[in-house]
Design a protein around this motif. Structure first.
Motif, PDB file in Angstrom:
ATOM      1  N   GLU A  97      32.539  28.391  30.101  1.00  0.00           N
ATOM      2  CA  GLU A  97      32.094  29.161  28.936  1.00  0.00           C
ATOM      3  C   GLU A  97      33.031  30.346  28.746  1.00  0.00           C
ATOM      4  O   GLU A  97      33.406  31.024  29.713  1.00  0.00           O
ATOM      5  CB  GLU A  97      30.658  29.624  29.137  1.00  0.00           C
ATOM      6  N   LYS A  98      33.387  30.592  27.493  1.00  0.00           N
ATOM      7  CA  LYS A  98      34.356  31.633  27.166  1.00  0.00           C
ATOM      8  C   LYS A  98      33.713  32.654  26.234  1.00  0.00           C
ATOM      9  O   LYS A  98      33.030  32.287  25.281  1.00  0.00           O
ATOM     10  CB  LYS A  98      35.570  31.018  26.467  1.00  0.00           C
ATOM     11  N   THR A  99      33.945  33.929  26.528  1.00  0.00           N
ATOM     12  CA  THR A  99      33.506  34.985  25.619  1.00  0.00           C
ATOM     13  C   THR A  99      34.694  35.895  25.320  1.00  0.00           C
ATOM     14  O   THR A  99      35.580  36.085  26.169  1.00  0.00           O
ATOM     15  CB  THR A  99      32.353  35.822  26.216  1.00  0.00           C
ATOM     16  N   ASN A 100      34.704  36.429  24.113  1.00  0.00           N
ATOM     17  CA  ASN A 100      35.754  37.344  23.661  1.00  0.00           C
ATOM     18  C   ASN A 100      37.156  36.734  23.731  1.00  0.00           C
ATOM     19  O   ASN A 100      38.128  37.403  24.089  1.00  0.00           O
ATOM     20  CB  ASN A 100      35.696  38.668  24.438  1.00  0.00           C
ATOM     21  N   ASN A 101      37.240  35.462  23.436  1.00  0.00           N
ATOM     22  CA  ASN A 101      38.516  34.769  23.214  1.00  0.00           C
ATOM     23  C   ASN A 101      39.529  34.855  24.361  1.00  0.00           C
ATOM     24  O   ASN A 101      40.660  35.317  24.170  1.00  0.00           O
ATOM     25  CB  ASN A 101      39.179  35.287  21.928  1.00  0.00           C
ATOM     26  N   PRO A 102      39.187  34.422  25.550  1.00  0.00           N
ATOM     27  CA  PRO A 102      40.156  34.491  26.650  1.00  0.00           C
ATOM     28  C   PRO A 102      41.423  33.682  26.386  1.00  0.00           C
ATOM     29  O   PRO A 102      42.501  34.034  26.895  1.00  0.00           O
ATOM     30  CB  PRO A 102      39.378  33.939  27.846  1.00  0.00           C
ATOM     31  N   ASP A 103      41.331  32.615  25.572  1.00  0.00           N
ATOM     32  CA  ASP A 103      42.513  31.801  25.312  1.00  0.00           C
ATOM     33  C   ASP A 103      43.563  32.553  24.485  1.00  0.00           C
ATOM     34  O   ASP A 103      44.720  32.144  24.422  1.00  0.00           O
ATOM     35  CB  ASP A 103      42.124  30.509  24.593  1.00  0.00           C
ATOM     36  N   THR A 104      43.168  33.647  23.865  1.00  0.00           N
ATOM     37  CA  THR A 104      44.128  34.483  23.148  1.00  0.00           C
ATOM     38  C   THR A 104      45.038  35.220  24.113  1.00  0.00           C
ATOM     39  O   THR A 104      46.204  35.509  23.799  1.00  0.00           O
ATOM     40  CB  THR A 104      43.381  35.514  22.267  1.00  0.00           C
ATOM     41  N   TYR A 105      44.537  35.493  25.308  1.00  0.00           N
ATOM     42  CA  TYR A 105      45.247  36.339  26.261  1.00  0.00           C
ATOM     43  C   TYR A 105      45.753  35.601  27.495  1.00  0.00           C
ATOM     44  O   TYR A 105      46.691  36.068  28.141  1.00  0.00           O
ATOM     45  CB  TYR A 105      44.314  37.471  26.721  1.00  0.00           C
ATOM     46  N   LEU A 106      45.143  34.482  27.819  1.00  0.00           N
ATOM     47  CA  LEU A 106      45.420  33.834  29.103  1.00  0.00           C
ATOM     48  C   LEU A 106      45.897  32.397  28.929  1.00  0.00           C
ATOM     49  O   LEU A 106      45.441  31.686  28.037  1.00  0.00           O
ATOM     50  CB  LEU A 106      44.146  33.817  29.966  1.00  0.00           C
ATOM     51  N   ASP A 107      46.785  31.996  29.813  1.00  0.00           N
ATOM     52  CA  ASP A 107      47.175  30.596  29.944  1.00  0.00           C
ATOM     53  C   ASP A 107      46.589  30.059  31.248  1.00  0.00           C
ATOM     54  O   ASP A 107      46.733  30.688  32.310  1.00  0.00           O
ATOM     55  CB  ASP A 107      48.708  30.439  29.980  1.00  0.00           C
ATOM     56  N   TYR A 108      45.921  28.938  31.180  1.00  0.00           N
ATOM     57  CA  TYR A 108      45.362  28.284  32.362  1.00  0.00           C
ATOM     58  C   TYR A 108      45.090  26.834  31.982  1.00  0.00           C
ATOM     59  O   TYR A 108      45.091  26.460  30.804  1.00  0.00           O
ATOM     60  CB  TYR A 108      44.058  28.971  32.822  1.00  0.00           C
ATOM     61  N   ALA A 109      44.859  26.010  32.971  1.00  0.00           N
ATOM     62  CA  ALA A 109      44.549  24.602  32.706  1.00  0.00           C
ATOM     63  C   ALA A 109      43.468  24.149  33.671  1.00  0.00           C
ATOM     64  O   ALA A 109      43.362  24.662  34.794  1.00  0.00           O
ATOM     65  CB  ALA A 109      45.800  23.732  32.859  1.00  0.00           C
ATOM     66  N   LYS A 148      45.149  29.328  39.326  1.00  0.00           N
ATOM     67  CA  LYS A 148      45.759  30.541  38.774  1.00  0.00           C
ATOM     68  C   LYS A 148      45.482  30.663  37.285  1.00  0.00           C
ATOM     69  O   LYS A 148      45.133  29.696  36.606  1.00  0.00           O
ATOM     70  CB  LYS A 148      47.278  30.513  38.992  1.00  0.00           C
ATOM     71  N   VAL A 149      45.622  31.893  36.795  1.00  0.00           N
ATOM     72  CA  VAL A 149      45.651  32.187  35.358  1.00  0.00           C
ATOM     73  C   VAL A 149      46.854  33.090  35.120  1.00  0.00           C
ATOM     74  O   VAL A 149      47.230  33.891  35.985  1.00  0.00           O
ATOM     75  CB  VAL A 149      44.356  32.868  34.865  1.00  0.00           C
ATOM     76  N   THR A 150      47.466  32.948  33.950  1.00  0.00           N
ATOM     77  CA  THR A 150      48.633  33.757  33.602  1.00  0.00           C
ATOM     78  C   THR A 150      48.367  34.484  32.300  1.00  0.00           C
ATOM     79  O   THR A 150      47.883  33.891  31.328  1.00  0.00           O
ATOM     80  CB  THR A 150      49.893  32.875  33.448  1.00  0.00           C
ATOM     81  N   VAL A 151      48.683  35.779  32.293  1.00  0.00           N
ATOM     82  CA  VAL A 151      48.546  36.565  31.063  1.00  0.00           C
ATOM     83  C   VAL A 151      49.741  36.242  30.166  1.00  0.00           C
ATOM     84  O   VAL A 151      50.892  36.226  30.616  1.00  0.00           O
ATOM     85  CB  VAL A 151      48.492  38.070  31.373  1.00  0.00           C
ATOM     86  N   LYS A 152      49.460  35.987  28.919  1.00  0.00           N
ATOM     87  CA  LYS A 152      50.522  35.578  27.994  1.00  0.00           C
ATOM     88  C   LYS A 152      51.549  36.697  27.807  1.00  0.00           C
ATOM     89  O   LYS A 152      51.208  37.877  27.685  1.00  0.00           O
ATOM     90  CB  LYS A 152      49.925  35.191  26.644  1.00  0.00           C
ATOM     91  N   THR A 153      52.804  36.296  27.751  1.00  0.00           N
ATOM     92  CA  THR A 153      53.887  37.280  27.593  1.00  0.00           C
ATOM     93  C   THR A 153      54.003  37.773  26.158  1.00  0.00           C
ATOM     94  O   THR A 153      54.663  38.783  25.899  1.00  0.00           O
ATOM     95  CB  THR A 153      55.231  36.657  28.003  1.00  0.00           C
ATOM     96  N   THR A 169      36.200  36.852  29.059  1.00  0.00           N
ATOM     97  CA  THR A 169      35.648  36.321  30.312  1.00  0.00           C
ATOM     98  C   THR A 169      35.699  34.805  30.320  1.00  0.00           C
ATOM     99  O   THR A 169      35.630  34.146  29.280  1.00  0.00           O
ATOM    100  CB  THR A 169      34.179  36.759  30.521  1.00  0.00           C
ATOM    101  N   LEU A 170      35.822  34.268  31.509  1.00  0.00           N
ATOM    102  CA  LEU A 170      35.664  32.845  31.782  1.00  0.00           C
ATOM    103  C   LEU A 170      34.504  32.710  32.763  1.00  0.00           C
ATOM    104  O   LEU A 170      34.517  33.340  33.828  1.00  0.00           O
ATOM    105  CB  LEU A 170      36.925  32.245  32.409  1.00  0.00           C
ATOM    106  N   THR A 171      33.520  31.900  32.419  1.00  0.00           N
ATOM    107  CA  THR A 171      32.367  31.693  33.290  1.00  0.00           C
ATOM    108  C   THR A 171      32.281  30.212  33.635  1.00  0.00           C
ATOM    109  O   THR A 171      32.350  29.352  32.751  1.00  0.00           O
ATOM    110  CB  THR A 171      31.065  32.141  32.594  1.00  0.00           C
ATOM    111  N   PHE A 172      32.130  29.930  34.908  1.00  0.00           N
ATOM    112  CA  PHE A 172      32.082  28.548  35.380  1.00  0.00           C
ATOM    113  C   PHE A 172      30.708  28.248  35.970  1.00  0.00           C
ATOM    114  O   PHE A 172      30.153  29.060  36.709  1.00  0.00           O
ATOM    115  CB  PHE A 172      33.148  28.310  36.458  1.00  0.00           C
TER     116      PHE A 172
END
Length: 201
Positions: A97-109, A148-153, A169-172
């Motif tokens: 579950e994602k709140t406040n758009n984590p995919d805008t800031y983070l790269d992960y898979a 890992k997670v990476t903050v977008k450059t 946030t990322l909630t698992f």
């Protein structure tokens, strides 16, 4: 008359000769004890140490952890599901579950051992076969590829400032449902989200 006398004599002889014993035999006892099957899972990750940007492998945490975003930084993060020994064969799911758009800031898979469940946003099922029978040992599965997670450059200072207190946030969450008598993934996921029941139609 002779026949009648003989017959009477035989009957009296049997009666006088003593009480007859019936043939009896007794088998051994077979006792069937019905216990219960169970499934037990844990969701955990190692504690993140901000000062060293590392994981403390001696500490498992089951609550939230905080990370500081710096563009380009890669941060270790290892949310992990463990299915405990002696658990019954099961379907295993994770929900992200994602709140406040984590995919805008983070790269992960998501790790390759998980497959997206069709029609269910953010839900993945374990695609291996080693949960198809009673477990003789704990089974542990990472959720994120590479842990890992990476903050977008590409993030700018303005974008970072605009976050304010609406931190992404990322909630698992992990779910396990018995495989016996649950024929497919769709039914298993419905049961997981319906207090262990499959709704009747």
């Amino acid at each position: 008359l002779a026949i009648a006398v003989v017959a009477l004599s035989l009957a009296l002889f049997c009666a006088i000769g003593g009480t007859l014993a019936f043939l009896v035999a007794e088998s051994n006892t077979v006792t069937n004890t019905f216990t219960y099957g169970d499934i037990n899972i844990e969701l955990w990750e190692n504690d993140y140490v901000l000062s060293s940007n590392s994981l403390d492998i001696s500490k498992k945490v089951t609550s939230e952890d905080d990370y500081k975003m710096v563009p380009g930084n890669t941060m270790p993060k290892n949310p992990t599901v463990t299915v405990l020994k002696d658990s019954e064969a099961c379907w295993l799911f994770i929900q992200v579950e994602k709140t406040n758009n984590p995919d805008t800031y983070l790269d992960y898979a998501i790790h390759s051992c998980w497959t997206a469940l069709a029609g269910e946003d953010g839900v993945y099922y374990y695609n291996g076969t080693d949960l198809d029978q009673l477990l003789t040992a704990d089974k542990t599965y990472s959720i994120l590829a590479g842990d890992k997670v990476t903050v977008k450059t590409t993030l700018t200072k303005t974008e970072m400032t605009n976050i304010g207190t609406n931190y992404p946030t990322l909630t698992f969450t992990a779910y396990a449902v018995q495989k016996a008598n649950v024929d497919n993934l769709a039914d298993a996921w419905t049961i997981a989200n319906n207090n262990g029941q499959l709704p009747t139609t």
